[in-house]
Design a protein around this motif. Structure first.
Motif, PDB file in Angstrom:
ATOM      1  N   GLY A 147       0.880  -1.122  -0.071  1.00 61.15           N
ATOM      2  CA  GLY A 147       0.085   0.010   0.296  1.00 61.15           C
ATOM      3  C   GLY A 147       0.900   0.991  -0.157  1.00 61.15           C
ATOM      4  O   GLY A 147       2.128   1.132   0.224  1.00 61.15           O
ATOM      5  N   GLY A 148       0.262   2.400  -0.184  1.00 61.97           N
ATOM      6  CA  GLY A 148       0.998   3.590  -0.329  1.00 61.97           C
ATOM      7  C   GLY A 148       0.749   4.504  -1.605  1.00 61.97           C
ATOM      8  O   GLY A 148      -0.351   4.962  -1.692  1.00 61.97           O
ATOM      9  N   THR A 149       1.549   4.828  -2.369  1.00 60.82           N
ATOM     10  CA  THR A 149       1.376   5.638  -3.684  1.00 60.82           C
ATOM     11  C   THR A 149       1.231   4.719  -4.858  1.00 60.82           C
ATOM     12  O   THR A 149       2.222   3.741  -4.951  1.00 60.82           O
ATOM     13  N   THR A 170       3.402   1.346  -4.501  1.00 60.90           N
ATOM     14  CA  THR A 170       4.852   1.218  -3.739  1.00 60.90           C
ATOM     15  C   THR A 170       4.707   1.953  -2.284  1.00 60.90           C
ATOM     16  O   THR A 170       3.913   2.882  -2.516  1.00 60.90           O
ATOM     17  N   SER A 171       5.518   1.477  -1.555  1.00 61.48           N
ATOM     18  CA  SER A 171       5.218   2.105  -0.019  1.00 61.48           C
ATOM     19  C   SER A 171       6.422   3.092  -0.027  1.00 61.48           C
ATOM     20  O   SER A 171       6.156   3.742   1.278  1.00 61.48           O
ATOM     21  N   ASP A 172       7.179   3.166  -0.476  1.00 67.36           N
ATOM     22  CA  ASP A 172       8.429   4.168  -0.237  1.00 67.36           C
ATOM     23  C   ASP A 172       8.876   4.921  -1.599  1.00 67.36           C
ATOM     24  O   ASP A 172      10.133   5.295  -1.806  1.00 67.36           O
ATOM     25  N   ALA A 173       7.908   5.517  -1.947  1.00 66.68           N
ATOM     26  CA  ALA A 173       8.206   6.158  -3.403  1.00 66.68           C
ATOM     27  C   ALA A 173       8.944   7.637  -3.313  1.00 66.68           C
ATOM     28  O   ALA A 173       9.586   8.026  -4.095  1.00 66.68           O
ATOM     29  N   ALA A 174       8.776   8.094  -2.073  1.00 65.41           N
ATOM     30  CA  ALA A 174       9.549   9.456  -2.086  1.00 65.41           C
ATOM     31  C   ALA A 174      11.052   9.381  -1.251  1.00 65.41           C
ATOM     32  O   ALA A 174      11.680  10.341  -1.360  1.00 65.41           O
ATOM     33  N   PRO A 180      14.463   8.799  -2.136  1.00 64.41           N
ATOM     34  CA  PRO A 180      15.512   8.832  -3.311  1.00 64.41           C
ATOM     35  C   PRO A 180      16.479   7.677  -3.346  1.00 64.41           C
ATOM     36  O   PRO A 180      17.101   7.263  -4.420  1.00 64.41           O
ATOM     37  N   GLU A 181      16.882   6.782  -2.183  1.00 67.59           N
ATOM     38  CA  GLU A 181      17.757   5.699  -2.226  1.00 67.59           C
ATOM     39  C   GLU A 181      17.059   4.493  -2.796  1.00 67.59           C
ATOM     40  O   GLU A 181      17.532   3.621  -3.227  1.00 67.59           O
ATOM     41  N   ARG A 182      15.424   4.548  -2.890  1.00 65.21           N
ATOM     42  CA  ARG A 182      14.880   3.290  -3.182  1.00 65.21           C
ATOM     43  C   ARG A 182      14.149   3.700  -4.591  1.00 65.21           C
ATOM     44  O   ARG A 182      14.075   3.058  -5.512  1.00 65.21           O
ATOM     45  N   GLY A 183      13.390   4.902  -4.535  1.00 62.07           N
ATOM     46  CA  GLY A 183      12.523   5.264  -5.572  1.00 62.07           C
ATOM     47  C   GLY A 183      11.071   4.399  -5.746  1.00 62.07           C
ATOM     48  O   GLY A 183      10.915   3.675  -4.946  1.00 62.07           O
ATOM     49  N   ILE A 184      10.749   4.728  -6.938  1.00 63.10           N
ATOM     50  CA  ILE A 184       9.344   3.762  -7.220  1.00 63.10           C
ATOM     51  C   ILE A 184       9.367   2.487  -7.466  1.00 63.10           C
ATOM     52  O   ILE A 184       8.668   1.714  -7.191  1.00 63.10           O
ATOM     53  N   PHE A 185      10.361   2.021  -8.153  1.00 64.84           N
ATOM     54  CA  PHE A 185      10.582   0.496  -8.557  1.00 64.84           C
ATOM     55  C   PHE A 185      11.553  -0.131  -7.539  1.00 64.84           C
ATOM     56  O   PHE A 185      11.483  -1.622  -7.474  1.00 64.84           O
ATOM     57  N   ALA A 186      12.279   0.405  -6.592  1.00 60.84           N
ATOM     58  CA  ALA A 186      13.205  -0.393  -6.028  1.00 60.84           C
ATOM     59  C   ALA A 186      12.760  -0.854  -4.615  1.00 60.84           C
ATOM     60  O   ALA A 186      13.177  -1.633  -3.743  1.00 60.84           O
ATOM     61  N   ASN A 208       6.673  -7.627  -0.203  1.00 55.41           N
ATOM     62  CA  ASN A 208       5.297  -7.323   0.396  1.00 55.41           C
ATOM     63  C   ASN A 208       4.224  -8.413   0.732  1.00 55.41           C
ATOM     64  O   ASN A 208       3.330  -8.349   0.253  1.00 55.41           O
ATOM     65  N   LEU A 209       4.915  -9.429   1.244  1.00 54.53           N
ATOM     66  CA  LEU A 209       3.898 -10.809   1.548  1.00 54.53           C
ATOM     67  C   LEU A 209       3.044 -10.523   2.572  1.00 54.53           C
ATOM     68  O   LEU A 209       2.005 -11.372   2.759  1.00 54.53           O
TER      69      LEU A 209
END
Length: 514
Positions: free
Chosen positions: A298-300, A320-324, A326-332, A361-362
């Motif tokens: 859940g998230g963005t 994605t849960s941590d889209a903001a 910068p170290e992870r981003g939308i796809f990591a 995300n299990l």
């Protein structure tokens, strides 16, 4: 005598034709802005029109018509000296409109030959001004029609939902091998949601939802997330922005959805058993609301829903849960992607087929602890492919039968030999509509919370027994804005462990909406 009647009818027909061509409404005093290319700029301006004194025959004739036929006009007083030809033409047209109504209503007797002669003389005298009025009114009507068809005023609507819930739970020992007893208490808690819904085109929707709540997650008190309520969550009753989303159509058959905050995979796809899915009016348990495989993340996110035809819908979504970060981003960062076909072959049946791909995300919040952590915290890159199907069949106006199944195949990509685990879940649903009261219904659920049925990481990381979830609730719709839902569910062999005591959870959920 016959000649006189003929002459009178002929003159009336002439009058009707003239009035039809020149009929206008009196609300014409404000000049209309025009562009350089507008043909109205070729017409003489009002300032160049000569004035008419109030003692002239033209003014006296129009004034007499006004008094005789009770003409309606915004310009009833002109002062003591002069009026413009444009002003007098507007007053004349108001009179012609009033007389035209009399002719349409077959009131011929009050219009004599002298009146017809005066009207025709005035029409000849002011033919140029009347032409200007008619052209400008045509432009006004065109602009008004365009504005009515295109203009939409943005607005904001406030919607609210308030839940008061009394809940109790029992069951002997906790299901977490702690050997601690479950405190068999009653709790009173609440949830408040305020949604600000805006629209900019009349077809889109921007939602900002505020939420405050103090409903406990019963995992902490029973030792298993299988006992969680479907409307729980605790912010110490502090208000926070819980959800921010924007939806807009792309054509007649396609809908786009953006979630900046608070989205879930299940928000992008239709539910074929909607009576159970609502947190404020559906199942009282988390497990009962929807297929657990949809709760992976859940998230963005962003989603698109397209009606392929009247009975088939394709919906896609990514969350994605941590889209903001910068170290992870939308796809990591931990994410989930969903694709679902929803088919309604008849008015009484609906079927959906769902595929989900997730990464780290299990945690579905409904199964055993092992289903959330099948590789003993040793894997940091768990990719999962999930498959689900759901159906609903309305047997008659009262009875609806539904069911669902789901499978999750998870792989630990960063561990030697890439171990995999298979998780299964299923449920059977029964709804009885309009039971006792219109819009009230009873719901019944029998199912198996998510369970690991195979794990190549080791046999001890498989669930050895089977838990069953059994639930009954009654949604009593008292008014359009007030509903009470008493309900009870219990879990046999919690955590899929036959040595654990059955856990019972009951609640009375009162929901206010406005």
């Amino acid at each position: 005598m016959i000649g006189s009647i003929f002459w009178r009818k002929f003159r009336l027909i002439t009058l009707i034709s003239s009035l039809t061509l020149n009929s206008i409404t009196p609300a014409i005093a404000t000049p209309i802005p025009t562009s350089k290319n507008n043909t109205l700029n070729k017409l003489p301006s009002v300032s160049r029109l000569s004035n008419i004194r109030v003692n002239s025959w033209e003014f006296q004739a129009v004034q007499a018509l006004t008094e005789q036929y009770n003409c309606v006009s915004r310009d009833t007083e002109f002062g003591n000296q002069t009026v413009t030809r444009y002003q007098l033409a507007a007053k004349l047209n108001a009179c012609l409109a009033s007389i035209n109504k009399l002719v349409i209503n077959n009131k011929f007797d009050i219009i004599n030959r002298e009146t017809l002669t005066v009207i025709q003389k005035l029409q000849t005298e002011f033919s140029a001004e009347l032409a200007i009025l008619n052209q400008r009114l045509d432009l006004v009507e065109t602009n008004v029609d365009a504005l009515q068809a295109q203009q939409f005023s943005p607005h904001v609507e406030l919607e609210g939902e308030i839940i008061f819930a009394v809940a109790g739970f029992a069951g002997g020992k906790k299901a977490d091998n702690s050997n601690e007893s479950i405190n068999e208490n009653l709790v009173l808690s609440d949830r408040v949601r305020l949604s600000l819904n805006s629209s900019f085109t009349g077809k889109d929707r921007l939602q900002v939802r505020l939420q405050a709540r103090n409903i406990p997650e019963l995992t902490d008190f029973t030792g298993t997330q299988m006992a969680n309520l479907g409307f729980d969550g605790d912010t110490d009753n502090e208000m926070e922005v819980d959800e921010l989303d924007y939806r807009f159509p792309l054509g007649e058959q396609t809908l786009m959805t953006f979630y900046a905050l608070g989205g879930g995979l299940g928000d992008f796809v239709p539910s074929v058993n909607p009576l159970f899915s609502g947190s404020g009016d559906g199942s009282i348990s988390t497990f009962g609301r929807e297929n657990p495989i949809r709760r992976q993340g859940g998230g963005t996110g962003i989603g698109i829903s397209h009606n392929l035809n009247d009975s088939l819908n394709l919906s896609l979504g990514y969350i994605t849960s941590d889209a903001a970060n910068p170290e992870r981003g939308i796809f990591a960062s931990p994410y989930g992607a969903i694709a679902q076909f929803t088919l309604e072959p008849t008015k009484t049946t609906a079927i959906s087929f769902t595929y989900i791909h997730s990464y780290n995300n299990l945690k579905t919040g409904t199964g055993s602890e092992l289903t959330s952590n099948p590789f003993d915290d040793e894997a940091d890159a768990i990719a999962a492919n999930s498959f689900g199907a759901e159906a609903a069949w309305q047997l008659n106006s009262t009875i609806t039968l539904g069911g669902r199944v789901g499978f999750i195949h998870a792989n630990a990509e960063d561990l030697p030999t890439t171990p995999n685990a298979v998780i299964s879940t299923w449920a059977v649903l029964l709804a009885l509509r309009d039971l006792g009261e219109e819009d009230s219904f009873a719901g019944f659920i029998v199912g198996q919370p998510p369970k690991i049925i195979h794990n190549s990481f080791g046999d001890k990381f498989e669930d050895q027994d089977t838990s069953l979830h059994l639930e009954a609730f009654y949604h009593f719709q008292i008014t359009d804005h007030l509903a009470i839902t008493p309900g009870l569910f219990f879990i046999t062999n919690p955590e899929h462990n036959g040595s654990n005591n059955t856990i019972y959870v009951g609640t009375v959920r009162t929901t206010f909406t406005f």
